[in-house]
Design a protein around this motif. Structure first.
Motif, PDB file in Angstrom:
ATOM      1  N   ALA A 176     -36.489-115.829 -28.037  1.00 43.95           N
ATOM      2  CA  ALA A 176     -37.806-115.380 -27.583  1.00 43.95           C
ATOM      3  C   ALA A 176     -38.084-115.871 -26.168  1.00 43.95           C
ATOM      4  O   ALA A 176     -38.597-115.123 -25.323  1.00 43.95           O
ATOM      5  CB  ALA A 176     -38.881-115.877 -28.551  1.00 43.95           C
ATOM      6  N   ALA A 177     -37.732-117.123 -25.901  1.00 42.15           N
ATOM      7  CA  ALA A 177     -37.955-117.677 -24.562  1.00 42.15           C
ATOM      8  C   ALA A 177     -37.109-116.954 -23.524  1.00 42.15           C
ATOM      9  O   ALA A 177     -37.571-116.677 -22.410  1.00 42.15           O
ATOM     10  CB  ALA A 177     -37.635-119.169 -24.569  1.00 42.15           C
ATOM     11  N   GLU A 178     -35.877-116.633 -23.888  1.00 41.53           N
ATOM     12  CA  GLU A 178     -34.982-115.939 -22.955  1.00 41.53           C
ATOM     13  C   GLU A 178     -35.511-114.549 -22.621  1.00 41.53           C
ATOM     14  O   GLU A 178     -35.514-114.126 -21.461  1.00 41.53           O
ATOM     15  CB  GLU A 178     -33.591-115.835 -23.576  1.00 41.53           C
ATOM     16  CG  GLU A 178     -32.534-115.259 -22.666  1.00 41.53           C
ATOM     17  CD  GLU A 178     -31.910-116.291 -21.751  1.00 41.53           C
ATOM     18  OE1 GLU A 178     -31.202-115.881 -20.822  1.00 41.53           O
ATOM     19  OE2 GLU A 178     -32.152-117.500 -21.960  1.00 41.53           O
ATOM     20  N   LEU A 179     -35.970-113.832 -23.628  1.00 41.60           N
ATOM     21  CA  LEU A 179     -36.474-112.480 -23.400  1.00 41.60           C
ATOM     22  C   LEU A 179     -37.779-112.499 -22.609  1.00 41.60           C
ATOM     23  O   LEU A 179     -38.001-111.657 -21.735  1.00 41.60           O
ATOM     24  CB  LEU A 179     -36.676-111.768 -24.737  1.00 41.60           C
ATOM     25  CG  LEU A 179     -35.393-111.391 -25.488  1.00 41.60           C
ATOM     26  CD1 LEU A 179     -35.713-110.912 -26.898  1.00 41.60           C
ATOM     27  CD2 LEU A 179     -34.609-110.323 -24.726  1.00 41.60           C
ATOM     28  N   THR A 180     -38.634-113.472 -22.905  1.00 40.68           N
ATOM     29  CA  THR A 180     -39.916-113.558 -22.207  1.00 40.68           C
ATOM     30  C   THR A 180     -39.730-113.896 -20.736  1.00 40.68           C
ATOM     31  O   THR A 180     -40.406-113.347 -19.861  1.00 40.68           O
ATOM     32  CB  THR A 180     -40.816-114.617 -22.874  1.00 40.68           C
ATOM     33  OG1 THR A 180     -41.046-114.249 -24.234  1.00 40.68           O
ATOM     34  CG2 THR A 180     -42.149-114.729 -22.149  1.00 40.68           C
ATOM     35  N   GLY A 181     -38.791-114.774 -20.468  1.00 41.96           N
ATOM     36  CA  GLY A 181     -38.621-115.229 -19.090  1.00 41.96           C
ATOM     37  C   GLY A 181     -37.460-114.607 -18.361  1.00 41.96           C
ATOM     38  O   GLY A 181     -36.882-115.222 -17.472  1.00 41.96           O
ATOM     39  N   ARG A 182     -37.091-113.378 -18.728  1.00 47.71           N
ATOM     40  CA  ARG A 182     -35.915-112.749 -18.122  1.00 47.71           C
ATOM     41  C   ARG A 182     -35.992-112.690 -16.612  1.00 47.71           C
ATOM     42  O   ARG A 182     -35.018-112.940 -15.905  1.00 47.71           O
ATOM     43  CB  ARG A 182     -35.756-111.323 -18.661  1.00 47.71           C
ATOM     44  CG  ARG A 182     -34.423-111.094 -19.325  1.00 47.71           C
ATOM     45  CD  ARG A 182     -34.190-109.648 -19.657  1.00 47.71           C
ATOM     46  NE  ARG A 182     -33.074-109.145 -18.871  1.00 47.71           N
ATOM     47  CZ  ARG A 182     -32.927-107.908 -18.500  1.00 47.71           C
ATOM     48  NH1 ARG A 182     -33.837-107.025 -18.805  1.00 47.71           N
ATOM     49  NH2 ARG A 182     -31.890-107.544 -17.806  1.00 47.71           N
ATOM     50  N   ALA A 183     -37.148-112.343 -16.094  1.00 47.69           N
ATOM     51  CA  ALA A 183     -37.279-112.249 -14.640  1.00 47.69           C
ATOM     52  C   ALA A 183     -37.371-113.618 -13.991  1.00 47.69           C
ATOM     53  O   ALA A 183     -37.097-113.759 -12.803  1.00 47.69           O
ATOM     54  CB  ALA A 183     -38.508-111.421 -14.275  1.00 47.69           C
ATOM     55  N   GLY A 187     -38.628-114.933 -10.097  1.00 42.66           N
ATOM     56  CA  GLY A 187     -37.788-113.749 -10.032  1.00 42.66           C
ATOM     57  C   GLY A 187     -38.520-112.534  -9.497  1.00 42.66           C
ATOM     58  O   GLY A 187     -39.699-112.570  -9.170  1.00 42.66           O
ATOM     59  N   ASP A 188     -37.797-111.446  -9.446  1.00 36.81           N
ATOM     60  CA  ASP A 188     -38.328-110.189  -8.931  1.00 36.81           C
ATOM     61  C   ASP A 188     -38.220-109.151 -10.044  1.00 36.81           C
ATOM     62  O   ASP A 188     -37.144-108.604 -10.274  1.00 36.81           O
ATOM     63  CB  ASP A 188     -37.519-109.767  -7.707  1.00 36.81           C
ATOM     64  CG  ASP A 188     -38.017-108.463  -7.101  1.00 36.81           C
ATOM     65  OD1 ASP A 188     -38.849-107.785  -7.732  1.00 36.81           O
ATOM     66  OD2 ASP A 188     -37.564-108.124  -5.993  1.00 36.81           O
ATOM     67  N   PRO A 189     -39.316-108.898 -10.775  1.00 33.57           N
ATOM     68  CA  PRO A 189     -39.237-107.940 -11.886  1.00 33.57           C
ATOM     69  C   PRO A 189     -38.739-106.567 -11.451  1.00 33.57           C
ATOM     70  O   PRO A 189     -38.058-105.886 -12.208  1.00 33.57           O
ATOM     71  CB  PRO A 189     -40.682-107.880 -12.400  1.00 33.57           C
ATOM     72  CG  PRO A 189     -41.305-109.164 -11.948  1.00 33.57           C
ATOM     73  CD  PRO A 189     -40.653-109.486 -10.635  1.00 33.57           C
ATOM     74  N   GLY A 190     -39.083-106.163 -10.227  1.00 34.48           N
ATOM     75  CA  GLY A 190     -38.637-104.855  -9.753  1.00 34.48           C
ATOM     76  C   GLY A 190     -37.136-104.762  -9.638  1.00 34.48           C
ATOM     77  O   GLY A 190     -36.524-103.780 -10.069  1.00 34.48           O
ATOM     78  N   SER A 191     -36.507-105.785  -9.079  1.00 34.74           N
ATOM     79  CA  SER A 191     -35.055-105.748  -8.942  1.00 34.74           C
ATOM     80  C   SER A 191     -34.363-105.922 -10.286  1.00 34.74           C
ATOM     81  O   SER A 191     -33.263-105.409 -10.499  1.00 34.74           O
ATOM     82  CB  SER A 191     -34.578-106.818  -7.951  1.00 34.74           C
ATOM     83  OG  SER A 191     -34.843-108.115  -8.439  1.00 34.74           O
ATOM     84  N   VAL A 192     -34.998-106.657 -11.219  1.00 30.06           N
ATOM     85  CA  VAL A 192     -34.435-106.776 -12.570  1.00 30.06           C
ATOM     86  C   VAL A 192     -34.395-105.408 -13.237  1.00 30.06           C
ATOM     87  O   VAL A 192     -33.390-105.017 -13.838  1.00 30.06           O
ATOM     88  CB  VAL A 192     -35.247-107.776 -13.420  1.00 30.06           C
ATOM     89  CG1 VAL A 192     -34.812-107.715 -14.885  1.00 30.06           C
ATOM     90  CG2 VAL A 192     -35.073-109.191 -12.882  1.00 30.06           C
ATOM     91  N   ARG A 193     -35.484-104.655 -13.125  1.00 33.00           N
ATOM     92  CA  ARG A 193     -35.506-103.309 -13.710  1.00 33.00           C
ATOM     93  C   ARG A 193     -34.479-102.406 -13.035  1.00 33.00           C
ATOM     94  O   ARG A 193     -33.817-101.598 -13.690  1.00 33.00           O
ATOM     95  CB  ARG A 193     -36.906-102.714 -13.598  1.00 33.00           C
ATOM     96  CG  ARG A 193     -37.912-103.306 -14.573  1.00 33.00           C
ATOM     97  CD  ARG A 193     -39.180-102.475 -14.646  1.00 33.00           C
ATOM     98  NE  ARG A 193     -39.908-102.492 -13.390  1.00 33.00           N
ATOM     99  CZ  ARG A 193     -40.835-103.387 -13.080  1.00 33.00           C
ATOM    100  NH1 ARG A 193     -41.138-104.351 -13.935  1.00 33.00           N
ATOM    101  NH2 ARG A 193     -41.462-103.334 -11.918  1.00 33.00           N
TER     102      ARG A 193
END
Length: 297
Positions: A176-183, A187-193
């Motif tokens: 759960a922690a890994e999925l929540t804090g993926r960015a 981080g940059d949520p845009g580049s992650v997407r």
């Protein structure tokens, strides 16, 4: 042949080369409007499916060693049947169990930390197998050339606790922690997407990616911290030619929902950039000891 029919065949040819599917299958998709020359490989319709496929690519790129890869199956798969909902991947028989051991989540009890894809679970469905994400409906179906194949799944041991065995129907707190804090906090949520788009597209194009391993059967594939993917090889297809094929397949076509970045202009040959995400192709010298391998360089 009319221009429309010609476009259908061109789209089907690109699709066949990218996925490894029969031409008639791809042609049927083109005639039904499911693929076009600019988008010749079907893409997932939701972000959860794309994220799952992206995480699989990152784990397999870093988890499979170069000497383990076979026959150009650089991520462990020989062909793909992409769809808007879900994805079916054909496992290379020599890599099937290793692929599953790499992507199924486990906790390193000696050094700490979660390995594998968080929230991933393997499910038997009437003689076949699928990798499902606990949250949502994201799924990847697996096929094997042996219809009677049953995977040799990893057990607890060697300092690893197999999360998917212990928590089959709910997320472990580490997942759960890994999925929540993926960015990440910085981080940059845009580049992650955007990286999710690129990675998902790579997974759906095993035929093109496999060209890098066509001569020796393998290539060096890895990520920078689980992000952008790097493919390094020595013989066979030229770097510019592989980049051309990948771009022609729509790999770097920017979706409307992904913002354009200044960094999207490549800084050096072999860099494919889109929305702040990257796939890097590097072709270097050959160090293979066999003379016939060197002649293929």
């Amino acid at each position: 042949m009319s221009r429309r029919t010609d476009n259908h065949h061109r789209a089907a040819s690109i699709c066949r080369e990218a996925t490894g599917l029969p031409h008639r299958t791809c042609l049927g998709w083109a005639e039904a409007g499911l693929i076009t020359r600019s988008r010749p490989v079907p893409e997932p319709e939701d972000e959860a499916q794309r994220a799952l496929e992206s995480l699989l690519v990152a784990e397999l790129a870093d988890g499979l060693r170069e000497h383990e890869r076979r026959d150009g199956a650089l991520l462990g798969f020989t062909s793909a049947r992409p769809a808007r909902v879900g994805l079916t991947l054909a496992l290379h028989p020599a890599l099937a169990d290793r692929v599953l051991a790499t992507v199924l989540p486990r906790i390193d009890e000696r050094h700490g930390g979660l390995r594998g894809v968080p929230g991933l679970r393997i499910v038997a469905t009437g003689g076949s197998w699928a990798l499902n994400q606990l949250q949502g409906r994201a799924t990847v179906a697996l096929v094997h050339p042996d219809p009677d194949w049953r995977p040799l799944l990893p057990e607890h041991g060697d300092g690893l606790m197999q999360v998917w065995r212990r928590d089959g129907h709910r997320l472990h707190p580490a997942e759960a922690a890994e999925l929540t804090g993926r960015a990440g906090s910085g981080g940059d949520p845009g580049s992650v997407r955007a990286q999710d788009w690129l990675n998902s597209r790579l997974l759906r194009r095993p035929g093109l990616l496999g060209a890098a391993g066509a001569v020796h059967g393998s290539a060096n594939v890895y990520t920078h911290g689980g992000g952008d993917v790097v493919v390094e090889w020595c013989c066979g297809v030229e770097r510019d030619e592989l980049e051309r094929r990948l771009r022609r397949s729509g790999l770097a076509k920017r979706p409307d929902r992904i913002a354009e970045r200044l960094r999207d202009q490549p800084w050096f040959p072999g860099e494919i950039a889109m929305g702040g995400a990257f796939v890097t192709l590097r072709r270097g010298p050959c160090y293979a000891p066999h003379p016939t391998a060197r002649r293929a360089h």
